[in-house]
Design a protein around this motif. Structure first.
Motif, short mmCIF file in Angstrom:
data_model
loop_
_atom_site.label_atom_id
_atom_site.label_comp_id
_atom_site.label_asym_id
_atom_site.label_seq_id
_atom_site.Cartn_x
_atom_site.Cartn_y
_atom_site.Cartn_z
N CYS A 92 2.06 4.39 4.00
CA CYS A 92 1.50 3.33 4.75
C CYS A 92 2.16 2.16 4.55
O CYS A 92 2.79 1.73 5.69
CB CYS A 92 0.04 3.05 4.36
N CYS A 96 0.78 -1.14 0.01
CA CYS A 96 -0.08 -0.11 -0.14
C CYS A 96 0.70 1.41 0.09
O CYS A 96 1.84 1.29 0.96
CB CYS A 96 -0.93 0.00 1.24
N HIS A 146 -8.09 3.32 5.10
CA HIS A 146 -8.38 4.60 4.30
C HIS A 146 -9.65 4.91 3.80
O HIS A 146 -9.70 4.98 2.44
CB HIS A 146 -7.16 4.80 3.22
N HIS A 162 -8.12 -3.89 3.29
CA HIS A 162 -7.31 -3.09 4.04
C HIS A 162 -7.56 -1.62 3.73
O HIS A 162 -7.87 -0.63 4.52
CB HIS A 162 -5.85 -3.19 3.89
ZN ZN Z 1 -2.59 1.51 3.45
#
Ligand code: ZN
Length: 414
Positions: free
Chosen positions: A50, A45, A68, A63
């Motif tokens: 991140c 990511c 996010h 995720h």
């Molecule tokens: Zn992330």
């Protein structure tokens, strides 16, 4: 994770290193397939620095929704885009020989093994499954040299009769005429197996021994059908991925890859091996210092830490006492008797001149399609490329799903 450790140890930028952006990773069949899957599926990511890592796109999407939620679209990159995969040539060769033996066991290799002493069922199974690379290599050479000499015979006789000097180009032209006239399926099938496959397997080994990338590519091209005709799913995938990768990599990368098709650990330039076998050799050499029985952690550590010193002492002592080592030297193989023996079998059964149906040396009926093995195998390979690489939605027929049958009985079972 092994790949992440390789990345960190090699100073790859992606893992915080500062030595290089990318590298080559060489491995044998199973790890190759796993690494390739990871290259395609594992992502990282990149949203708001991140950098969290995921083994599949699905996990990343979950995720993204959780971590996010404000973003309409989350950015990610492939985590393992920093290496080119190299299939270990030692293992590639082993699998080529295995598929050649599997394909030609009934037509000619079983009678050959019987003639030179593999008599019990267990001994035959051992030979057929190629349990010992050295023995399989000898068997392949016996088969190749004996059959080739028999295939050359009609042409040489023809030349002697006409008073002309035989040469390789004219041999192919002469045999091609026999091939086209299609008088004997036994002869045609043997021409394909010897002049294309077993010759190319031998070329493969020569190319690795002498680090010759052009010969390596040509021998991979000539042997590719061996993996696609019968059941070798792992190496079908590897062969195609390897070919495509080589065609698609930038020129500079390709030049570097070609310059190191193999390396040698001795002073003799004809003893090259690929990294997979170098590693196995190193492993064997390390183990030679370990006392019999199960080694403890401390023995392992002692041997590994002192390996260079131990090897140096060994080398110095051997030269002090003027003892010759076998390292880097080739030994005579003593195959002539076996070659002669197998030629007698071919000649006494008049195998290559028989017209009519395609049969084995011991008169077992072979499937009528087998003589077109290369064409059938190519159709299957093309289908694989269309469905797996180009992702075309094609239906796979019974022919595509099953191996090319060797005998009429096998065709019925399929
Ligand atoms: Zn992330």
């Amino acid at each position: 994770m092994v790949l992440r450790k390789i990345g960190r140890d090699n100073g790859i930028y992606k893992y915080g290193g500062s030595v290089r952006h990318w590298t080559f990773v060489c491995c044998d069949g199973l790890p190759y397939v796993i690494c390739k899957k990871l290259q395609e599926e594992a992502v990282m990511c990149t949203e708001d620095n991140c950098n969290e890592k995921f083994l599949s796109k699905t996990k990343f999407i979950i995720h993204a929704q959780e971590k996010h939620p404000n973003k309409e679209y989350c950015e990610c990159v492939h985590e393992f885009d920093w290496f080119y995969l190299r299939i270990g040539a030692g293992h590639y060769e082993m699998n080529l020989i295995k598929s050649f033996f599997e394909l030609n066991w009934i037509p000619f290799l079983e009678p050959l093994c019987e003639r030179i002493g593999f008599l019990s069922d267990a001994a035959k199974q051992y030979a057929k499954a190629c349990k010992d690379l050295h023995k399989s290599w000898n068997l392949l050479l016996i088969f190749h040299l004996a059959s080739l000499r028999e295939l050359v015979l009609p042409y040489v006789r023809h030349s002697l009769k006409n008073g002309s000097n035989p040469d390789a180009k004219q041999f192919f032209e002469f045999n091609n005429q026999l091939y086209q006239s299609n008088a004997s399926p036994n002869f045609n099938y043997m021409m394909d197996q010897v002049c294309r496959f077993s010759q190319a397997i031998i070329n493969f080994r020569m190319s690795i021994r002498r680090n010759n990338s052009d010969l390596l590519k040509s021998s991979k091209f000539m042997t590719k059908e061996l993996f696609h005709g019968r059941q070798h799913p792992k190496y079908q995938e590897i062969e195609i991925n390897d070919t495509l990768q080589d065609l698609l990599m930038p020129c500079a990368v390709q030049n570097l890859n070609d310059a190191y098709s193999s390396i040698t650990t001795t002073e003799n330039k004809s003893t090259g091996q690929d990294f997979d076998f170098i590693l196995e050799e190193k492993n064997r050499q390390l183990k030679s210092w370990i006392p019999k029985g199960i080694p403890t952690d401390s023995i392992w550590q002692t041997v590994c830490r002192n390996n260079l010193i131990l090897e140096k002492i060994k080398h110095n002592s051997l030269s002090l006492f003027a003892i010759q080592t076998e390292k880097g030297k080739s030994k005579p193989m003593h195959l002539e008797d076996s070659i002669h023996n197998y030629r007698c079998l071919l000649r006494s059964t008049n195998y290559l001149n028989k017209s009519g149906d395609h049969i084995s040396i011991t008169n077992v009926a072979l499937d009528e399609g087998l003589v077109k093995y290369i064409e059938q195998s190519t159709t299957k390979r093309n289908h694989y490329i269309k469905t797996h690489i180009l992702k075309e939605d094609l239906e796979s027929s019974v022919f595509i799903r099953n191996p090319v049958p060797l005998t009429p009985t096998e065709r019925k079972i399929l």
